[in-house]
Structure formats: structure tokens, C-alpha cells
Scaffold this motif. Sequence first.
Motif, PDB file in Angstrom:
ATOM      1  N   PHE A  76      30.427 -26.094  42.668  1.00  8.25           N
ATOM      2  CA  PHE A  76      29.035 -26.331  43.596  1.00  8.25           C
ATOM      3  C   PHE A  76      27.512 -26.664  43.062  1.00  8.25           C
ATOM      4  O   PHE A  76      27.108 -27.251  42.924  1.00  8.25           O
ATOM      5  N   ILE A  77      27.347 -25.621  42.264  1.00  5.56           N
ATOM      6  CA  ILE A  77      25.449 -24.707  42.589  1.00  5.56           C
ATOM      7  C   ILE A  77      25.992 -24.177  41.315  1.00  5.56           C
ATOM      8  O   ILE A  77      27.097 -22.486  40.678  1.00  5.56           O
ATOM      9  N   ASP A  78      24.902 -23.514  40.268  1.00  8.55           N
ATOM     10  CA  ASP A  78      24.594 -23.151  39.241  1.00  8.55           C
ATOM     11  C   ASP A  78      24.666 -21.718  39.183  1.00  8.55           C
ATOM     12  O   ASP A  78      24.891 -20.919  38.178  1.00  8.55           O
TER      13      ASP A  78
ATOM     14  N   GLY B 109      21.057 -20.483  44.029  1.00  6.37           N
ATOM     15  CA  GLY B 109      21.245 -21.113  42.965  1.00  6.37           C
ATOM     16  C   GLY B 109      20.092 -22.602  42.783  1.00  6.37           C
ATOM     17  O   GLY B 109      19.658 -22.597  44.784  1.00  6.37           O
ATOM     18  N   THR B 110      20.261 -23.081  42.830  1.00  2.00           N
ATOM     19  CA  THR B 110      18.943 -24.134  42.382  1.00  2.00           C
ATOM     20  C   THR B 110      19.172 -25.308  41.654  1.00  2.00           C
ATOM     21  O   THR B 110      18.400 -26.290  42.275  1.00  2.00           O
ATOM     22  N   ARG B 111      20.891 -25.365  41.073  1.00  2.00           N
ATOM     23  CA  ARG B 111      20.786 -26.839  40.531  1.00  2.00           C
ATOM     24  C   ARG B 111      22.155 -26.852  41.117  1.00  2.00           C
ATOM     25  O   ARG B 111      23.238 -26.148  40.625  1.00  2.00           O
ATOM     26  N   TYR B 112      22.632 -28.418  42.299  1.00  2.00           N
ATOM     27  CA  TYR B 112      23.979 -28.491  42.401  1.00  2.00           C
ATOM     28  C   TYR B 112      24.750 -29.537  41.277  1.00  2.00           C
ATOM     29  O   TYR B 112      23.946 -30.833  40.595  1.00  2.00           O
ATOM     30  N   PHE B 113      25.876 -29.541  41.417  1.00  2.00           N
ATOM     31  CA  PHE B 113      26.535 -30.812  39.921  1.00  2.00           C
ATOM     32  C   PHE B 113      27.146 -31.902  40.933  1.00  2.00           C
ATOM     33  O   PHE B 113      28.228 -31.836  41.125  1.00  2.00           O
ATOM     34  N   TYR B 114      27.094 -31.885  42.509  1.00  2.00           N
ATOM     35  CA  TYR B 114      27.222 -33.388  42.607  1.00  2.00           C
ATOM     36  C   TYR B 114      28.188 -34.216  42.086  1.00  2.00           C
ATOM     37  O   TYR B 114      28.778 -35.540  42.427  1.00  2.00           O
ATOM     38  N   ASP B 115      26.991 -34.880  40.639  1.00  2.00           N
ATOM     39  CA  ASP B 115      27.613 -35.899  40.365  1.00  2.00           C
ATOM     40  C   ASP B 115      28.771 -35.418  38.961  1.00  2.00           C
ATOM     41  O   ASP B 115      29.010 -36.081  37.722  1.00  2.00           O
TER      42      ASP B 115
ATOM     43  N   ALA C 167      28.437 -43.058  44.516  1.00  2.00           N
ATOM     44  CA  ALA C 167      27.616 -42.517  45.491  1.00  2.00           C
ATOM     45  C   ALA C 167      27.318 -40.853  44.958  1.00  2.00           C
ATOM     46  O   ALA C 167      26.649 -40.415  45.650  1.00  2.00           O
ATOM     47  N   LEU C 168      28.218 -40.256  44.397  1.00  2.00           N
ATOM     48  CA  LEU C 168      27.287 -38.706  44.722  1.00  2.00           C
ATOM     49  C   LEU C 168      26.768 -38.478  43.226  1.00  2.00           C
ATOM     50  O   LEU C 168      26.038 -37.874  43.664  1.00  2.00           O
ATOM     51  N   THR C 169      26.295 -39.680  42.453  1.00  2.00           N
ATOM     52  CA  THR C 169      25.483 -39.463  40.811  1.00  2.00           C
ATOM     53  C   THR C 169      23.801 -39.668  41.830  1.00  2.00           C
ATOM     54  O   THR C 169      22.942 -38.516  41.560  1.00  2.00           O
ATOM     55  N   THR C 170      23.741 -40.473  42.867  1.00  2.00           N
ATOM     56  CA  THR C 170      22.255 -40.723  43.283  1.00  2.00           C
ATOM     57  C   THR C 170      22.518 -39.611  44.643  1.00  2.00           C
ATOM     58  O   THR C 170      20.931 -38.983  44.305  1.00  2.00           O
ATOM     59  N   ALA C 171      23.365 -38.764  45.252  1.00  2.00           N
ATOM     60  CA  ALA C 171      23.494 -37.959  46.054  1.00  2.00           C
ATOM     61  C   ALA C 171      22.916 -36.997  45.265  1.00  2.00           C
ATOM     62  O   ALA C 171      21.648 -36.214  45.414  1.00  2.00           O
ATOM     63  N   ASN C 172      23.864 -35.950  44.054  1.00  2.00           N
ATOM     64  CA  ASN C 172      23.218 -35.280  43.267  1.00  2.00           C
ATOM     65  C   ASN C 172      21.515 -35.168  42.966  1.00  2.00           C
ATOM     66  O   ASN C 172      20.845 -34.027  42.734  1.00  2.00           O
ATOM     67  N   THR C 173      21.144 -36.089  41.992  1.00  2.00           N
ATOM     68  CA  THR C 173      19.870 -36.344  42.161  1.00  2.00           C
ATOM     69  C   THR C 173      18.758 -36.102  43.179  1.00  2.00           C
ATOM     70  O   THR C 173      17.451 -35.181  43.363  1.00  2.00           O
TER      71      THR C 173
ATOM     72  N   LEU D 133      15.532 -31.550  46.036  1.00  2.00           N
ATOM     73  CA  LEU D 133      14.521 -30.729  46.591  1.00  2.00           C
ATOM     74  C   LEU D 133      14.515 -29.213  46.224  1.00  2.00           C
ATOM     75  O   LEU D 133      13.217 -28.582  46.737  1.00  2.00           O
ATOM     76  N   PHE D 134      14.965 -28.676  45.085  1.00  2.00           N
ATOM     77  CA  PHE D 134      14.466 -27.438  44.095  1.00  2.00           C
ATOM     78  C   PHE D 134      13.625 -27.930  43.185  1.00  2.00           C
ATOM     79  O   PHE D 134      13.791 -26.991  42.368  1.00  2.00           O
ATOM     80  N   GLY D 135      12.766 -29.750  42.391  1.00  2.00           N
ATOM     81  CA  GLY D 135      12.535 -29.489  41.361  1.00  2.00           C
ATOM     82  C   GLY D 135      13.776 -29.463  40.510  1.00  2.00           C
ATOM     83  O   GLY D 135      12.398 -29.279  39.677  1.00  2.00           O
ATOM     84  N   THR D 136      14.718 -29.354  40.452  1.00  2.00           N
ATOM     85  CA  THR D 136      15.610 -29.160  39.349  1.00  2.00           C
ATOM     86  C   THR D 136      15.952 -30.572  38.845  1.00  2.00           C
ATOM     87  O   THR D 136      16.847 -30.577  38.522  1.00  2.00           O
TER      88      THR D 136
END
Length: 437
Positions: free
Chosen positions: A225-227, A232-238, A422-428, A433-436
Motif C-alpha cells: 500500500f505505502i512506502d 508514509g507519504t507515498r502510496y502505490f495504488y498504481d 482507474a487506479l493509476t489516475t487515483a494514485n496520482t 495530497l502529500f506533495g509526492t
Amino acid sequence: MKRGLLVLLLLAAGCGGGGQGSGGVTLTYGLWDDLQQPAYQKCADAFTKANPGITVKISQHAWDQYWQNLTTQMVAGGAPDVITMQASYYPQFVANGQLMDLQPLAEADNVDLSIYRPGLAEAWVKDGQRYGLPKDWDTMAVVYNKDLAGKAGVDLSDLTWNPADGGTFEKAIARLTVDENGRRGDEPGFDKTAVAVHGIIPELNDGSQGQNSWGNLAVANGFSFIDKNPFGTRYFYDSPKLAETAAWFRRLIEKGYAPPYDKTSSLGVDAVLSAGKGALGMTGSWMITTYLGSKEQDFAFAPLPKGPQGRKTAFNGLADTIYSGTKHKDAAWKWVKFLGSPACQDIVAESAVVFPAITPSAAKALKAHEAAGRDVKLFVDQADDPAAVYLLPVSDHADQINEIVATALEEVWLGTKPAADALTTANTQVNALFGTG
């Protein structure tokens, strides 16, 4: 104890909290699980006996109403003094200054945090400040209708899964699916447009974490899910591993093995399974007594299927927190300490509704289940296997992440957009939100 996320509008709160009892203090305690209320009432009675000047009034509401009420109460300055809190939610309350830092109190009173199952106490610390004492934990499993599984000749004890063909898990689901003419999903002539019993009832309306469905299989497929967790501050939904998993769930709908999303998203899995309209689902240990106490169907539990990375289950826990606006901070801390102690958690263990956070208390809960004839050791075995469990992500912006990801996944479940897109767009959007992003 359902572990989804709601979209919360958490605004800054004023002062509030419980009122004065006759000759003492009355604390309000927020709770959402009605099955747990009797056990915690016993804890409250024992606490008041030991602290005659303090009484505890339990304020219990169902899951959705609980969070809606809490949001309103926070804004109005009248939230419960002590609040049952879910780990994914608390950062939003912390960001608005609505929860009290318990670390100085815990240090002053030499609270022993080592008594809790590893990983639970750590989840409630942000920037050196502690916002809760653990109360329980949960893992996930497959729940199935024993009669339907028996008629289908399906053994669910050691299934495998992969996103390409679904492994033996999909074969079992196909076999358990029956159309209105009595043909099974793996038989010639099966009519996917007229299904009487679906092989699986997945909880797809499950926010950004998929605790009750896709999350477990995605992690078993290699998804993270997350780093860093927590905070964490970076998610990997893509991740392609998540997209593959989501696409597999969508194919179950297309094949008729799972019901269409738009016809079931408002229904609880337990209601559909209890009606005999589905053969299996995924659920958490907080639902043990609901299923095994069912008068409609005979249910049992089986381990989640093994994926490419092995068997993986979400591991989560609740904690008791103190509203920063309480007028009775000392009394509230005494109550939270009691809730987090063996004295209370052993009482909860006797009720065998959840597994308490304190390790010996959880062992007593398992014995209480066994004494009642419930075979639920697999939940504990999974929790004891470090390779099998993963912590649900805890981070800032959880309410916004939930809305973004849930909306994207809804497009997948409805078949209006490919999972990867859908998930790539969502991950961006999430990482922005975290500036990442």
C-alpha cells in the motif's frame, strides 16, 4: 468491528465531554459494536466499584452512525470523553487537535506497553505522541456455508489463488455458484444471467484498504500500500499487482460467480450469506459470533487462499482514545488505563466476541470460543505468523484517500474503466495530497 473508511469532515473542536454525575464524575464512552457492549458494561461496573466517584455511560451506535455522530459532536464540542478509535481514522482527528496525547500520562504511570501483541501499541504513535491504548486485534478468513460447500463437494481448507486463472479458489467459487436451473458455474449450460446462489459475495464497497476483500489478495499478489507504515507519504495504488487483483474480482462478476456491484453494494455480506444467496465471503474475527451464532445457516471458517506471495491477511486493532475537549481528563485517563489493563481485557475475553490486545487475555478468549464449541484457532494462528500478516496503512489524509480510491474502484467494479487506468489516475491524486505525486 468493521474495518472500512468513511469520508469524514473533521473540523476543529471546542471544549466538551461528559457531565457531572450525582456527587461525582460521569464519563461518556463511545462504542459502535453492540455485541461488545455487554462486556464493556461489565468493565464499567468493575471500574466504578474500584473508583466510586466515577461512573461510565456507554454511548453505542452502529458503525455508520457512530462516525457521523462523532463528526458532529467534535464540531459542537460535545464528543464522548473516551472514544473507541480505528487506527486509520485517528490521524485526521490528531490533525485537528481533537485527541489527547497519552504519552506523558503513560510514562508518569509506568504503563507497560509490552503486554500488548507486537505491532499494536506502535500504531498509535505519531511524532513521539501516543493517542491510544490498544483494546483488541483482528485477522481475516474465508467464511462459508457448510451445507452448500458439502453439496458442491468443495474442500476450502487449503486453497490457492493467482490473478490469471484464480487458482483453486476460483474453481471452488465456480463450483459453488448455481443458476436457477441447478447448473453449477463449472458445468455446461450454466446461465450467468439467472444465478440463484453466487459462489462468492465479495465486499467490494470497502474503501481504500479492501480489508474485507481485495486487499488481502492484492498483498498476496505482491502489492504494498505505502512506502512506510505508519505515516508514509507515498502510496502505490498504481501497482500492476493491485490492478491484476481488481481485474480478477471484476471477472468474477462478468462470469456470474459474484453478483453485479450495483445490485449489492448497499447490502452487507452477512445478510446475503445468511439468506442462502451466497456460498462464501471474506470476513474478520470480529464477526465470529455473528456467523457461528447464525440461526439461518451453518457457517464455518477457512484460511484465506495462498497467493503468489503466500497467504496474507490484514492485521488491525482498535484503541481507546481521549477527546481533547473532555472536562474530566484525569477520570478519562483512569478509565482508559483500566480498559487497557488485564482486569478489563480478561472480562472482554470471557465474552469471546473479539481477541483482546493483551496476549494472555487473547488466549483466554480463544479458550472461551473453544468451550462454546467454536473452531476459530485459525485467526490466532494467522496473527502468530509474521509472514502472513500485514498492517493496514495508517497515514494522514485517510478520509480523502478513501474517497479517491473507492471512487476509482467503483469504476472497475461497474466495468466502466479498466483497473490499471482507474487506479493509476487515483494514485496520482492520492500522492498529490502529500506533495509526492
